[in-house]
Design a protein around this motif. Structure first.
Motif, PDB file in Angstrom:
ATOM      1  N   SER A  31       0.841  -1.189   0.000  1.00 38.44           N
ATOM      2  CA  SER A  31       0.000   0.000   0.000  1.00 38.44           C
ATOM      3  C   SER A  31       0.882   1.247   0.000  1.00 38.44           C
ATOM      4  N   ILE A  32       0.704   2.068  -1.027  1.00 37.44           N
ATOM      5  CA  ILE A  32       1.428   3.335  -1.106  1.00 37.44           C
ATOM      6  C   ILE A  32       0.397   4.433  -1.318  1.00 37.44           C
ATOM      7  N   GLU A  33       0.304   5.310  -0.350  1.00 35.74           N
ATOM      8  CA  GLU A  33      -0.613   6.442  -0.429  1.00 35.74           C
ATOM      9  C   GLU A  33       0.187   7.688  -0.776  1.00 35.74           C
ATOM     10  N   ILE A  34      -0.401   8.551  -1.600  1.00 36.44           N
ATOM     11  CA  ILE A  34       0.268   9.802  -1.943  1.00 36.44           C
ATOM     12  C   ILE A  34      -0.726  10.947  -1.807  1.00 36.44           C
ATOM     13  N   ALA A  35      -0.253  12.033  -1.236  1.00 37.17           N
ATOM     14  CA  ALA A  35      -1.071  13.237  -1.084  1.00 37.17           C
ATOM     15  C   ALA A  35      -0.250  14.422  -1.568  1.00 37.17           C
ATOM     16  N   ILE A  93       3.472   8.979   1.016  1.00 33.31           N
ATOM     17  CA  ILE A  93       4.279  10.024   0.383  1.00 33.31           C
ATOM     18  C   ILE A  93       3.443  11.299   0.391  1.00 33.31           C
ATOM     19  N   VAL A  94       4.026  12.366   0.906  1.00 32.27           N
ATOM     20  CA  VAL A  94       3.330  13.648   0.963  1.00 32.27           C
ATOM     21  C   VAL A  94       4.197  14.686   0.265  1.00 32.27           C
ATOM     22  N   LEU A  95       3.590  15.426  -0.646  1.00 30.54           N
ATOM     23  CA  LEU A  95       4.268  16.529  -1.321  1.00 30.54           C
ATOM     24  C   LEU A  95       3.774  17.818  -0.682  1.00 30.54           C
TER      25      LEU A  95
END
Length: 183
Positions: free
Chosen positions: A2-6, A39-41
């Motif tokens: 599971s890879i979440e990105i925001a 991962i958060v940008l």
């Protein structure tokens, strides 16, 4: 896995590509499919705050990694009590990375790929504080990125070949309607 990105950065980036390079790096490092990554940008001011708060250094930076669980590569996914390994968070700052990309002579996406792999390696316990550690980490980072680019290029060639084959088959009236084996 599971890879979440925001993306909270205000900079438009191809998020699926960032997830793809993260997944590729985790696979290359034989990380369990039960692992979870975030991962958060973020914007420059948010990264500056994080950098000062956690590293006691002023100003923004390109990437920070915040490990959660101690990653145990020997843990089997089918062992009793094994649950997802929460690797942690990678925080990227595209606005900061944009300037680095320009200076390095490559695209923002290439820089974000590099920073994502860098963050993954930090979450897995790699560091670059000492020259020997730096050689190991950066060598691994460069190899993962080279392998990712090669795999991506191969997939693009394969897709182009499928498109060309389909066009040829269509031109002679042999295009497949519903897939292989249907008439």
């Amino acid at each position: 896995m599971s890879i979440e990105i925001a993306n909270e950065s205000g900079v438009e980036v191809p998020e699926p590509s960032i997830v793809s390079v993260a997944r590729f790096a985790l696979d290359k490092m034989s990380v369990s499919q039960l692992a979870e990554l975030s991962i958060v940008l973020v914007e420059l001011d948010v990264m500056s705050d994080l950098h000062e708060r956690w590293m006691d250094l002023p100003g923004p930076t390109d990437v920070m990694a915040f490990p959660m669980d101690e990653y145990d590569s020997s843990r089997r996914p089918d062992s009793a009590g094994a649950g997802p390994a929460l690797l942690g968070d990678i925080v990227l700052c595209p606005a900061f990375a944009k300037d680095q990309a320009r200076k390095a002579g490559h695209s923002l996406l290439d820089e974000l790929h590099l920073l994502t792999v860098h963050g993954v390696l930090h979450l897995l316990g790699y560091d670059h504080a000492e020259p020997e550690e730096e050689r190991e980490m950066f060598g691994l980072q460069n190899q993962i990125l080279a392998d990712f680019r090669a795999a991506k290029a191969a997939a693009e060639r394969e897709q182009a070949q499928r498109s060309a084959d389909s066009a040829v088959l269509g031109a002679v009236g042999l295009e497949e309607q519903d897939g292989p084996g249907t008439h």
